[in-house]
Design a protein around this motif. Sequence first.
Motif, mmCIF file in Angstrom:
data_model
loop_
_atom_site.group_PDB
_atom_site.id
_atom_site.type_symbol
_atom_site.label_atom_id
_atom_site.label_comp_id
_atom_site.label_asym_id
_atom_site.label_seq_id
_atom_site.Cartn_x
_atom_site.Cartn_y
_atom_site.Cartn_z
ATOM 1 N N GLY A 44 0.831 -1.210 0.000
ATOM 2 C CA GLY A 44 0.000 0.000 0.000
ATOM 3 C C GLY A 44 0.859 1.251 0.000
ATOM 4 O O GLY A 44 0.741 2.090 0.885
ATOM 5 N N TYR A 216 -5.999 7.567 5.277
ATOM 6 C CA TYR A 216 -6.451 7.813 3.887
ATOM 7 C C TYR A 216 -7.537 8.889 3.804
ATOM 8 O O TYR A 216 -8.129 9.104 2.752
ATOM 9 N N ARG A 252 8.837 9.937 7.435
ATOM 10 C CA ARG A 252 8.280 9.269 8.613
ATOM 11 C C ARG A 252 7.661 10.284 9.579
ATOM 12 O O ARG A 252 8.219 10.553 10.653
#
Length: 399
Positions: A44, A216, A252
Amino acid sequence: MAVTPETQRWDRLFAVRTQGGADDGIAAILAFLGMPDLISFAGGFPDPLTFPRERASALLEEFAASGEASAFQYAPTRGLAGPLDALAARLAALQGRRPADDELLITSGAIEALELVGKSFLDRGDVVVVEGPTYLGAIMAFRSFEAEVVAVPLDEDGLEVDELERLLGAGLRPKLVYTIPDHQNPAGVSLSLERRARLVELAQRHGFLIVEDVAYRELGFDDAAVPSLWSLAPDAVVQAGTTSKTFFPGVRLGWAAGPGRIVSQLVSAKQNTDQCAGALGQRLFEEYVRRGWIDEQLAVSRALYRRKSERTLTALERSMPEDALWTYPRGGFFSWLTLPDGADADDVARRAVERAVAVVPGSLFFPDGRGGGDVRLSFSLVDEAAIDDGIERLAGLLT
Ligand SMILES: Cc1ncc(COP(=O)(O)O)c(C=O)c1O
């Protein structure tokens, strides 16, 4: 990994909590990505076309030329003041609520936010409810604290809140309920507004904490956004967010937003993990937000993923056997494919790799071995022009 005298030597010394086996799951997915000519619906990952190469490079030059130290220095554990302010303003604009200063923490990715929640809340045997299926990284994070991870099913409207209510009535006492309400990984579905309200009501009645993962949320294919759980009930929700899908994962960077008491506990937990999220990434993100570049890029990214999703769904309609089923995402990276009766997902995934197509078998996304007849299709990274071919090769294994 193969068991040899050499591995056994160290396995004997590993902590008991490391035993459980799921830890190889993400590594197995990442390993697929290295194969040449592979059409991968596996990881993903964001499409590199969305990475802000020139802008990141221009910002780095600016930081160096201006003599600014903060981008290169250690940061406070909670985050640098500027990036915290830019993020808080963004949450206010997108979710209608600005976190107070003590309600927000910048993390090293959403996965770290989940890790910090686990570290702060979970003792051995504590119950965490997740959606079945859910994000593998979350199952692994909660298990690493020896929690009992219980999956409650989901359908096209997200987590089956009725079923959660039934389990609570039957005596289940979770400390945490982890949910991905928007364009879920791996199922691609979203939690309806009505269920959001009921979930919040259950949290307030039963005293558990909702952990809302919004990885998302900003990648909807249209503008129809349902209120976040955190905006509906800031006293009962910790939101874990990430910049990995909207900026780039190489920095990150993520966040945790929640009640001040909880966030200050997460800050303490972070002090003895990595102490602070990288300042360079924080400053890059801050400028990317303040200059409006993130919104420009988001419009392009959403259109790109929408095209890829449509192409995948059309190819599925064209080539899959009649008794296969799949979800219709309205955002994000994933569709969840339920194979025709009797097909074994592990076997299909293995044979697909022989045809140079990668998918992830469904059982990786459950804590209890379910999902044996499902696979996750991730359309985010696959080359648009290869989608039809990839789906046809996969369908060829099922007809
Ligand atoms: C639901 C979900 N949460 C969190 C993450 C990880 O986010 P981050 O890169 O910020 O750790 C992912 C990435 O795949 C995800 O799918």
